[in-house]
Design a protein around this motif. Sequence first.
Motif, short mmCIF file in Angstrom:
data_model
loop_
_atom_site.label_atom_id
_atom_site.label_comp_id
_atom_site.label_asym_id
_atom_site.label_seq_id
_atom_site.Cartn_x
_atom_site.Cartn_y
_atom_site.Cartn_z
N ILE A 31 0.81 -1.23 0.00
CA ILE A 31 0.00 0.00 0.00
C ILE A 31 0.84 1.27 0.00
CG2 ILE A 31 -1.97 -1.12 1.10
CD1 ILE A 31 -1.09 0.17 3.75
N TYR A 32 2.15 1.13 -0.05
CA TYR A 32 3.04 2.28 0.08
C TYR A 32 3.79 2.58 -1.21
CZ TYR A 32 2.13 1.56 5.03
OH TYR A 32 1.51 1.40 6.23
N LEU A 33 4.22 3.82 -1.32
CA LEU A 33 5.11 4.25 -2.40
C LEU A 33 6.41 4.74 -1.78
CD1 LEU A 33 2.58 6.24 -4.65
CD2 LEU A 33 3.37 3.87 -4.91
N LEU A 34 7.36 5.08 -2.62
CA LEU A 34 8.69 5.48 -2.15
C LEU A 34 8.64 6.65 -1.17
CD1 LEU A 34 11.67 4.77 -2.35
CD2 LEU A 34 11.84 6.29 -4.32
N ILE A 146 14.52 -5.51 0.06
CA ILE A 146 13.30 -5.97 -0.61
C ILE A 146 12.24 -4.87 -0.60
CG2 ILE A 146 11.37 -7.60 -0.47
CD1 ILE A 146 13.47 -9.63 0.67
N VAL A 147 12.06 -4.23 0.54
CA VAL A 147 11.07 -3.15 0.65
C VAL A 147 11.42 -2.01 -0.29
CG1 VAL A 147 10.30 -1.29 2.18
CG2 VAL A 147 10.25 -3.65 2.97
N MET A 148 12.67 -1.61 -0.34
CA MET A 148 13.05 -0.51 -1.22
C MET A 148 12.79 -0.86 -2.68
SD MET A 148 13.69 1.95 0.72
CE MET A 148 14.18 3.12 -0.52
N THR A 155 6.31 2.89 -7.13
CA THR A 155 6.33 4.31 -7.50
C THR A 155 6.43 4.48 -9.01
OG1 THR A 155 7.29 4.91 -5.37
CG2 THR A 155 7.56 6.50 -7.16
N LEU A 156 7.26 3.68 -9.65
CA LEU A 156 7.37 3.73 -11.11
C LEU A 156 6.06 3.34 -11.78
CD1 LEU A 156 10.93 2.18 -11.64
CD2 LEU A 156 10.26 4.59 -11.89
N ILE A 157 5.43 2.29 -11.30
CA ILE A 157 4.16 1.83 -11.87
C ILE A 157 3.08 2.90 -11.73
CG2 ILE A 157 2.24 0.19 -11.51
CD1 ILE A 157 4.57 -1.13 -12.92
#
Length: 193
Positions: A31-34, A146-148, A155-157
């Motif tokens: 559910i998160y982005l960078l 892995i999280v990064m 974020t790219l998607i």
Amino acid sequence: MDALYFELGWQHIVNWDAYDHILFVIALSAIYLLRDWKKVLVLVTAFTIGHSVTLALSVLNIIRIPSEIVEFLIPVTICITALSNILRKTEQPQSLQLNYFYALFFGLIHGLGFSNYLKSLLGSQANIVQPLLGFNIGLEVGQIVIVMAILIFSTLIVNIGRIKRRDWTMFLSSATFGAAFIMVLEGIRTFSE
């Protein structure tokens, strides 16, 4: 810190053979982005604290839970976390409370999964503090990598691919749920044999 056990912890989490733990980290991060990296760091650290506690208790033989039960519960934790993402009403994660609980509590279960592996490595070694610390720090670093990767890819998607954030969360969480659900069914089959 013991460098050998750091390396073993690191390799254990980034190894595809540990895909059940990778799936949990994906479900937790879906559910998160960078830009949310600080929130995710708190979650990953909560997960590490949870699995560190049960890993230590299990390695010290204070708690003993049959590995079949643990191996069944691990994919259940993934399914619950992914399903929570799917049923989430808002696109933006509002608070860490529920995810923090998942990370900490389910980390306790995942720690039991790591324990058999670590016990076999430690053998009859008397002092387990440094190996345990090294292993846990290695796991934490592996989880952060892995999280990064997940956050950057997400974020790219969303930003470059122009996919709605909610659609991406649904896709990633559903795929993770599906993979984990197959593991749950395999676990049920194992119990019925």
